[in-house]
Design an enzyme around this catalytic site. Structure first.
Site, PDB file in Angstrom:
ATOM      1  CB  VAL A  22     -14.802  32.858 -68.889  1.00  0.00           C
ATOM      2  CG1 VAL A  22     -15.381  31.482 -68.555  1.00  0.00           C
ATOM      3  CG2 VAL A  22     -15.073  33.839 -67.750  1.00  0.00           C
ATOM      4  CE  LYS A  37     -14.417  34.158 -61.965  1.00  0.00           C
ATOM      5  NZ  LYS A  37     -15.541  34.813 -61.243  1.00  0.00           N
ATOM      6  CD  GLU A  90     -22.871  23.096 -63.156  1.00  0.00           C
ATOM      7  OE1 GLU A  90     -23.428  22.380 -64.014  1.00  0.00           O
ATOM      8  OE2 GLU A  90     -23.307  23.259 -62.003  1.00  0.00           O
ATOM      9  CG  ASP A 135     -22.619  41.548 -58.939  1.00  0.00           C
ATOM     10  OD1 ASP A 135     -23.416  42.463 -59.276  1.00  0.00           O
ATOM     11  OD2 ASP A 135     -21.575  41.302 -59.563  1.00  0.00           O
ATOM     12  CE  LYS A 137     -23.002  41.577 -62.944  1.00  0.00           C
ATOM     13  NZ  LYS A 137     -22.032  42.694 -62.997  1.00  0.00           N
ATOM     14  N   PRO A 138     -28.503  39.719 -64.724  1.00  0.00           N
ATOM     15  CG  PRO A 138     -30.011  40.653 -66.245  1.00  0.00           C
ATOM     16  CD  PRO A 138     -29.211  40.985 -65.020  1.00  0.00           C
ATOM     17  CB  ALA A 139     -23.858  39.613 -66.614  1.00  0.00           C
TER      18      ALA A 139
END
Length: 465
Positions: A22, A37, A90, A135, A137-139
């Site tokens: 990224v 990405k 963004e 999916d 999740k914190p990431a």
């Protein structure tokens, strides 16, 4: 690498995964920063994985421009040029929620509730258009922070999403086992409830600094998700509020019948948890969770969509006022107007009671409307207040300045103007009914007395329903 990715000017790398990098870039046409990405070349050449990645790319590219929500990172562009594939979204500064999943850097409980509320509203929006993330999740939750404090969050990485209207978007075997619901692990039928489970795991991790299940390998993790009971959050972090713990565990229930059945039900419990904070905390600032919930409950904002409500959450000045506090006095100059969110205010003129206003009523909008061409000039004659307004009970007020409203989207401004027109039409109808039904003492005047300007500003609305 070349100094450009397509038309985007390369600045620096800001992230790396197993299949992509990224990059922070600049769009020369819009002059804004974007996140790009880019698929790693070895990923596209890997015969075992390339078809999966191409599928994920296609899913995410297909969603470009469709997920318009304040708490979802906007996908701006998707490019497939053979060996160069990239998604442009963004840019959200501040990293991801992972940084707040460590025991030494846990967020306050009230901030966890606010973050989860925003995520729940975003995922509910996605669900309404048929999208299940799969999916969470914190990431995959980006953070907009200021001085190390979380100000906002945005969900990202919808590459694994399932579109209920298009079965072809489904890619099996994708997800992070620690956050996957039992039905997802078992490859059962999926719905929005699998995202509710995953968000519950994120909440657990934000509260405690650890996952509900920890294992040395995926097989052991899968067994625990299917069969084990996690420690209570309060056992890992003393002081976790009982109601917040209950929300977390209900979201993570293995049995879908015991889990939250809808995003609205989860968001409602989170909002109640926010409002249950000690008054000493709530008095300092109206949290975003409470702001949004209040707006949704007020008649004035009935026709605002969710994105417009979040705009108001951000640009309005939210205030708490105690009993018997003056908002403004007759003759004061000012162009700001108020929407009363909680409590009551008394409106008087020359010492005489005109009316009492309650939640959902607007205050002081006549000065704003009368001077739209010069609404930012608080010294203009049109900005002179026509009555005294004093709180009767402790109040929560939404104060809006002409400058702030002028900077809002055209759609949001239009909603305000339409709400004012509807409100004024009702007030004038009530005022006319009162004038025509009132008994007349003595001879009738040759010309009917005009309705005082302050009357349209202060006559109460009839009750809802």
């Amino acid at each position: 690498m070349d100094q450009r990715i397509g038309k985007y000017e390369l600045i620096r790398r800001i992230g790396e995964g197993s299949s992509s990098n990224v990059w922070l870039c600049r769009d020369p046409f819009t002059e804004r920063l974007v996140a790009v990405k880019v698929a790693k070349s070895e990923t596209l050449r890997d015969e075992r994985y390339s078809h999966v990645y191409r599928k994920l790319f296609a899913v995410e590219a297909h969603l470009a421009g469709k997920l318009h929500h304040p708490h979802i990172a906007m996908i701006l562009d998707a490019v497939d040029e053979g060996d160069l594939r990239y998604i442009v979204s963004e840019y959200v500064p501040g990293g991801t929620l992972e940084q707040f999943c460590r025991p030494e850097r846990l967020l306050p409980q009230e901030k966890v509730v606010e973050v989860m509320f925003k995520c729940a509203r975003a995922l509910e929006f996605a669900h309404r258009i048929g999208i299940t993330h799969r999916d969470v999740k914190p990431a995959n939750i980006l953070v907009n922070s200021e001085n190390g404090e979380v100000r906002d969050v945005k969900l990202t990485d919808f590459g694994t999403a399932m579109n209920l209207a298009e079965d072809s978007t489904l890619v099996e075997g994708i997800g992070s086992p620690a956050y996957m619901s039992p039905e997802q692990i078992s490859e059962g039928a999926l719905s929005h409830q699998t995202d509710i489970y995953s968000l519950g795991v994120v909440m657990y991790q934000l509260l405690t600094g650890r996952l509900p299940f920890e294992a040395q390998n995926n097989a052991a993790m899968i067994y625990q998700v299917l069969h084990s009971t996690p420690p209570l959050p309060s056992e890992l972090r003393p002081g976790v509020a009982e109601n917040i713990e209950a929300i977390t565990l209900k979201a993570m229930a293995k049995d879908r019948a015991q889990r939250y059945q809808s995003w609205d039900a989860l968001a409602a419990d989170l909002a109640r948890a926010a409002r249950a904070e000690p008054r000493s905390i709530r008095a300092r600032e109206v949290a975003d969770t409470e702001r949004f919930s209040l707006l949704k409950s007020l008649r004035f904002f009935d026709r605002f969509d969710e994105a417009q409500l979040w705009e108001v959450v951000r640009f309005a000045d939210w205030q708490r006022r105690g009993h018997a506090q003056r908002l403004y006095a007759e003759g004061d100059m000012g162009t700001d107007f108020f929407i009363l969110a909680e409590g009551q205010v008394r409106v008087t003129k020359m010492g005489k009671l005109i009316t009492t206003l309650g939640p959902g009523d607007s205050i002081g909008e006549m000065g704003y409307l009368a001077g739209l061409d010069h609404a930012e000039d608080a010294s203009h004659p049109a900005a002179r207040r026509s009555a005294d307004v004093v709180t009767v009970t402790p109040c929560t007020l939404i104060r809006v300045s002409p400058t702030a409203l002028a900077a809002a989207s055209e759609g949001c401004q239009l909603r305000f103007n339409r709400a004012f027109l509807s409100l004024l039409a009702e007030r004038l109808a009530v005022a006319n009914q009162r004038l025509t039904s009132a008994p007349v003492a003595g001879p009738s005047p040759a010309t009917p007395a005009p309705v005082p300007s302050y009357m349209a500003d202060t006559v109460p609305l009839p009750p809802r329903g």
